[in-house]
Motif scaffolding. Structure first.
Motif, short mmCIF file in Angstrom:
data_model
loop_
_atom_site.label_atom_id
_atom_site.label_comp_id
_atom_site.label_asym_id
_atom_site.label_seq_id
_atom_site.Cartn_x
_atom_site.Cartn_y
_atom_site.Cartn_z
N GLY A 75 -18.97 -21.01 1.02
CA GLY A 75 -18.46 -22.20 0.32
C GLY A 75 -18.07 -23.40 1.11
N ARG A 76 -17.49 -22.96 2.18
CA ARG A 76 -17.28 -24.20 2.95
C ARG A 76 -18.48 -24.83 3.89
NH1 ARG A 76 -11.75 -25.96 3.26
NH2 ARG A 76 -10.48 -24.34 2.36
N ALA A 77 -19.48 -24.08 4.40
CA ALA A 77 -20.67 -24.33 5.17
C ALA A 77 -21.55 -25.07 4.00
CB ALA A 77 -21.19 -23.26 5.92
N SER A 168 -18.83 -29.27 12.22
CA SER A 168 -17.91 -30.60 11.70
C SER A 168 -17.04 -30.12 10.43
CB SER A 168 -18.91 -31.32 11.51
OG SER A 168 -19.50 -31.20 10.07
N VAL A 169 -17.13 -28.90 10.12
CA VAL A 169 -16.32 -28.49 9.01
C VAL A 169 -15.18 -28.25 9.36
CG1 VAL A 169 -16.05 -26.99 6.92
CG2 VAL A 169 -18.27 -27.98 7.74
N THR A 170 -13.97 -28.71 8.99
CA THR A 170 -12.67 -28.44 9.62
C THR A 170 -11.90 -27.51 8.31
OG1 THR A 170 -12.32 -30.54 10.58
CG2 THR A 170 -10.28 -29.45 10.15
N GLY A 171 -11.13 -26.61 8.79
CA GLY A 171 -10.58 -25.79 7.76
C GLY A 171 -9.18 -26.31 7.16
N ARG A 234 -8.29 -28.57 16.51
CA ARG A 234 -8.96 -28.82 15.28
C ARG A 234 -9.40 -27.36 14.67
NH1 ARG A 234 -14.02 -29.62 12.54
NH2 ARG A 234 -14.95 -29.61 14.77
N PRO A 235 -9.08 -26.76 13.51
CA PRO A 235 -9.51 -25.50 13.32
C PRO A 235 -11.14 -25.57 12.60
CG PRO A 235 -8.16 -26.33 11.65
CD PRO A 235 -8.01 -27.24 12.71
N ALA A 236 -12.09 -25.34 13.44
CA ALA A 236 -13.65 -25.66 12.97
C ALA A 236 -13.87 -24.45 12.45
CB ALA A 236 -14.34 -26.24 14.27
N ALA A 299 -24.08 -33.69 16.54
CA ALA A 299 -22.54 -33.82 16.67
C ALA A 299 -22.25 -35.30 17.08
CB ALA A 299 -21.99 -32.99 17.89
N GLY A 300 -23.02 -36.04 17.53
CA GLY A 300 -23.04 -37.47 17.90
C GLY A 300 -22.66 -37.60 19.21
N ARG A 301 -22.47 -36.45 19.98
CA ARG A 301 -22.07 -36.29 21.60
C ARG A 301 -22.37 -35.18 22.14
NH1 ARG A 301 -17.82 -35.37 18.20
NH2 ARG A 301 -16.55 -33.31 18.65
N PRO A 302 -22.63 -35.15 23.45
CA PRO A 302 -23.08 -33.91 24.20
C PRO A 302 -21.94 -33.08 24.46
CG PRO A 302 -22.77 -35.79 25.70
CD PRO A 302 -22.58 -36.23 24.37
#
Length: 364
Positions: A75-77, A168-171, A234-236, A299-302
């Motif tokens: 559902g989230r992904a 990038s999905v935050t819970g 951050r809960p990823a 991610a926009g960053r390494p």
């Protein structure tokens, strides 16, 4: 058609008659759930997943109500990438099975992102999930040498971009397993991961699993390293089982793509670095330049493998290898699998524990 009575009951419960079933076949590769692929005469292609009964002595602590985690993951992904199955029908157990040694909490209500609903105690089916089938076949089933180095590198790059989008999905405002098998979500990642490692070590003692170090020594090492977990705020969304068997590859040789990411039942809200363990199982993620390049693009960053990331990665390696060793007991695996676990997994656990030791000495 190869279909057991439980699967038949599930299909009848969602209004599918025998005349509507074109083909039905069990899917191999998993070791926990009963999984069946069902093609309907209207062209629909489904996967039906049914967990085993929650019987004391057959499950590890975190495995109670894994279906809640899986439905949460899809559902989230699903909003972040097109390679995730869609949940079509589902039903969840009314509450966790209470084992004598367990303090598990009742299952939470289904996520708003999921169509799941709690099963009634009188449900004729028990818990299940029906999802859309993703195209392709497991990456690990492609014969060695059948894929060119260039294509494999391209797929690893594509996978890196997909995983970055998942991360990038935050819970919700909490860390841990959505199914709350180990209790409610925790306010900090340190608390959640400590509960996870405490549970697997308690299982190791309860099942008398063979480990290369004592559980007391491992527990003390985890406690000493636990302050580094406070670096995660951050809960990823973490899949935590991204080995090649759960990655579907679709298309003809030379034009293959990632067709699906499946089996999200072991997901948790936590540190995205944890996914690098199964993505580079028994290897070093820092050596996977193609994946990391794709991940940096997504991610926009390494990814910077600083001291914190390396120590956390060592802790997550320990956790996964502990699960792989301990689960052999309740699953009653054959002798050859036990031998494989001891010769292949146990040395990896020793290496990961030594990496934690070394990191603590370097900072001590």
């Amino acid at each position: 058609m190869q279909m057991n009575e439980t699967t038949s009951r599930v299909l009848r419960a969602v209004g599918v008659t025998e005349e509507q079933i074109a083909t039905c076949a069990p899917l191999a590769g998993g070791t926990f759930n009963a999984v069946t692929r069902v093609a309907l005469t209207d062209g629909s292609d489904w996967v039906v997943k049914i967990p085993p009964p929650a019987v004391a002595g057959t499950l590890m602590s975190y495995e109670r109500n894994l279906l809640v985690n899986e439905i949460e993951f899809y559902g989230r992904a699903g909003a972040s990438t097109a390679v995730i199955p869609h949940v079509l029908h589902s039903e969840l157990a009314p509450r966790f099975t209470q084992f004598p040694e367990s303090s598990a909490s009742p299952a939470p209500p289904a996520s708003p992102a999921s169509p799941a609903s709690p099963a009634s105690p009188a449900s004729p089916t028990g818990p299940y999930v029906i999802m859309s089938a993703c195209p392709g076949r497991p990456w690990n089933e492609i014969a060695p040498g059948a894929m060119s180095d260039a294509e494999e590198r391209r797929l690893r790059n594509e996978l890196g971009r997909i995983v970055a989008r998942l991360h990038s999905v935050t819970g919700p405002a909490g860390f841990g397993y959505p199914g709350q098998a180990l209790g409610p979500l925790s306010p900090t990642w340190r608390q959640a991961f400590t509960a996870m490692t405490d549970a697997v070590l308690t299982d190791a003692d309860a099942y008398r699993a063979r480990l290369p170090r004592s559980t007391a020594g491992i527990r003390a090492l985890f406690a000493a390293a636990s302050p580094v977990l406070d670096d995660v705020t951050r809960p990823a969304l973490v899949h935590f089982d991204l080995w090649q068997g759960n990655l579907l590859v679709d298309g003809e040789p030379g034009a293959r793509t990632i067709g699906g990411i499946i089996d999200g039942e072991r997901m948790f809200w936590g540190d995205p670095v944890a996914d690098f363990v199964s993505l580079a199982l028994f290897a070093d993620m820092e050596d996977d330049a193609d994946f990391l390049a794709g991940y940096a693009q997504g991610a926009g960053r390494p990814v910077v493998f600083d001291a914190s990331v390396r120590l956390r990665l060592a802790l997550y390696r320990c956790y996964l290898y502990l699960i792989m060793l301990v689960e052999t007991v309740p699953r009653r695996v054959p002798r050859e699998h036990l031998d494989w676990a001891w010769t292949e997994v146990a040395p990896q656990l020793v290496s990961a524990l030594e990496d934690v030791d070394s990191a603590l000495r370097a900072t001590g």
